[in-house]
Design a protein around this motif. Structure first.
Motif, PDB file in Angstrom:
ATOM      1  N   GLY A  42      36.226-113.435  13.268  1.00 41.54           N
ATOM      2  CA  GLY A  42      36.003-113.341  14.703  1.00 41.54           C
ATOM      3  C   GLY A  42      35.282-112.057  15.029  1.00 41.54           C
ATOM      4  O   GLY A  42      34.985-111.238  14.159  1.00 41.54           O
ATOM      5  N   TRP A  43      34.991-111.866  16.306  1.00 41.41           N
ATOM      6  CA  TRP A  43      34.237-110.682  16.731  1.00 41.41           C
ATOM      7  C   TRP A  43      34.984-109.377  16.479  1.00 41.41           C
ATOM      8  O   TRP A  43      34.346-108.358  16.225  1.00 41.41           O
ATOM      9  CB  TRP A  43      33.836-110.810  18.193  1.00 41.41           C
ATOM     10  CG  TRP A  43      32.745-111.814  18.367  1.00 41.41           C
ATOM     11  CD1 TRP A  43      32.822-113.043  18.920  1.00 41.41           C
ATOM     12  CD2 TRP A  43      31.379-111.667  17.919  1.00 41.41           C
ATOM     13  NE1 TRP A  43      31.611-113.688  18.853  1.00 41.41           N
ATOM     14  CE2 TRP A  43      30.704-112.862  18.250  1.00 41.41           C
ATOM     15  CE3 TRP A  43      30.682-110.653  17.276  1.00 41.41           C
ATOM     16  CZ2 TRP A  43      29.362-113.064  17.967  1.00 41.41           C
ATOM     17  CZ3 TRP A  43      29.337-110.846  16.994  1.00 41.41           C
ATOM     18  CH2 TRP A  43      28.692-112.034  17.330  1.00 41.41           C
ATOM     19  N   VAL A  56      33.838-108.285  13.147  1.00 42.93           N
ATOM     20  CA  VAL A  56      32.458-107.790  13.207  1.00 42.93           C
ATOM     21  C   VAL A  56      32.429-106.372  13.743  1.00 42.93           C
ATOM     22  O   VAL A  56      31.756-105.483  13.195  1.00 42.93           O
ATOM     23  CB  VAL A  56      31.592-108.716  14.090  1.00 42.93           C
ATOM     24  CG1 VAL A  56      30.205-108.108  14.317  1.00 42.93           C
ATOM     25  CG2 VAL A  56      31.465-110.097  13.463  1.00 42.93           C
ATOM     26  N   LEU A  57      33.189-106.138  14.818  1.00 41.69           N
ATOM     27  CA  LEU A  57      33.205-104.807  15.423  1.00 41.69           C
ATOM     28  C   LEU A  57      33.800-103.773  14.475  1.00 41.69           C
ATOM     29  O   LEU A  57      33.368-102.608  14.457  1.00 41.69           O
ATOM     30  CB  LEU A  57      34.005-104.844  16.730  1.00 41.69           C
ATOM     31  CG  LEU A  57      33.370-105.675  17.857  1.00 41.69           C
ATOM     32  CD1 LEU A  57      34.319-105.794  19.031  1.00 41.69           C
ATOM     33  CD2 LEU A  57      32.048-105.045  18.299  1.00 41.69           C
TER      34      LEU A  57
END
Length: 330
Positions: free
Chosen positions: A109-110, A113-114
């Motif tokens: 999920g994001w 990524v972050l």
């Protein structure tokens, strides 16, 4: 030729042709009775000249300057374009590497990524303390991508940050070996040494194979580190280098201990004895011969006793005294 036909044949839109006209870059030679733009063959050639220069990255203003002055020298302008293009390619390559790093981390999920983006941002810091903090920060949401750590390590000159990166790589459980092995092909000996030091701390046959490949490195520091690590893992290919280290007096005690381990625990007794005896026969340096005698004393008595007894009568009094004392102790 009217503007629509020119656009069809040249591939330049009518909107862009009108823009060229408004800038004075390509003005049609004539007008029809109805006031429509009419382009001559020379006008069309100029359009192709403009498009050709645009393909090189020149701005419309630069193109106008170049076409207005036949004596305008292109070298400075082309040189500037080369530098700008190289800079753009560098930025795009960095972006591509970031995207690949994110993709390799298989984010769910994001937030994942972050997390990777935050790590990459920290590793790009000009301050070593910030880079070290980025590596050592607890990964609460999942493991850190090993390839990212490996590539950062190969480029890291600060020893403290490099140590943190090796620690993080070791925690990754052996991942990142491929990236480190690629570092062994670098023309920079410092990069190759960092790769070897990191591979030493990684388990598995893949890391062991990469280390063995570094035994032929042209840099002595890289070669010696690889030999100590390969020998410690039972690799007999390291024996000649380890024996040479005893002669040279570089990490000779550690090299002798690894040779002893190879002889007693890994079935390399004959190879170790041959290497040490060969070095003894090949050097007349007293200090080197004493170190070789001491290395022989690290081997089991069944292997080295006869050689040590011979050395107790060596022509070099210092060697003879050391060998006699070692025979007496054994």
């Amino acid at each position: 030729m009217l503007i629509g036909e020119v656009a069809r044949r040249s591939g330049v839109s009518t909107r862009m042709l009108r823009h060229y006209d408004s800038l004075g870059l390509v003005r049609p030679t004539g007008r029809t009775v109805g006031g429509y733009r009419e382009y001559s063959e020379a006008d069309i050639r100029r359009i192709f000249h403009v498009e050709g220069l645009r393909s090189l990255g020149l701005s419309l203003r630069q193109i106008g300057t170049a076409l207005a002055d036949a004596d305008f020298p292109p070298s400075a302008l082309v040189g500037d374009l080369i530098r700008r293009t190289e800079d753009r390619l560098r930025r795009e390559q960095e972006l591509l590497e970031r995207l690949r790093a994110i993709d390799a981390s298989a984010p769910d999920g994001w937030p994942d990524v972050l997390r990777v983006v935050e790590l990459l941002h920290g590793l790009d810091s000009p301050h070593p303390a910030h880079r070290q903090q980025a590596v050592l920060a607890p990964a609460e949401d999942g493991p850190v991508p090993a390839d990212v750590l490996a590539k950062a390590l190969l480029a890291e000159a600060d020893p403290n940050v490099a140590g943190a990166l090796r620690w993080a790589l070791a925690r990754a459980g052996g991942d990142g070996v491929a990236s480190l092995a690629a570092g062994l092909r670098s023309p920079d000996a410092g990069v190759r040494l960092r790769a070897v030091l990191a591979l030493i701390e990684l388990p598995g046959d893949e890391a062991a194979s990469a280390l063995e490949g570094a035994l032929g490195d042209p840099d002595p520091s890289v070669r010696r580190r690889a030999a100590l690590a390969t020998g410690s893992r039972g690799g007999s290919a390291a024996v000649p280098i380890l024996a040479g280290m005893v002669v040279e007096g570089t990490n000779d005690v550690e090299a002798a201990e690894v040779l002893s381990s190879l002889a007693t625990e890994h079935g390399c007794a004959d190879q170790v004895m041959t290497a040490l005896a060969g070095e003894l026969a090949g050097t007349g340096d007293s200090a080197a011969r004493i170190r070789l005698t001491q290395a022989l004393a690290e081997l089991p008595p069944s292997l080295a006793h006869d050689v040590l007894r011979e050395l107790a009568h060596d022509d070099d009094p210092a060697v003879a005294r050391v060998a006699a004392a070692l025979v007496a102790l054994r």
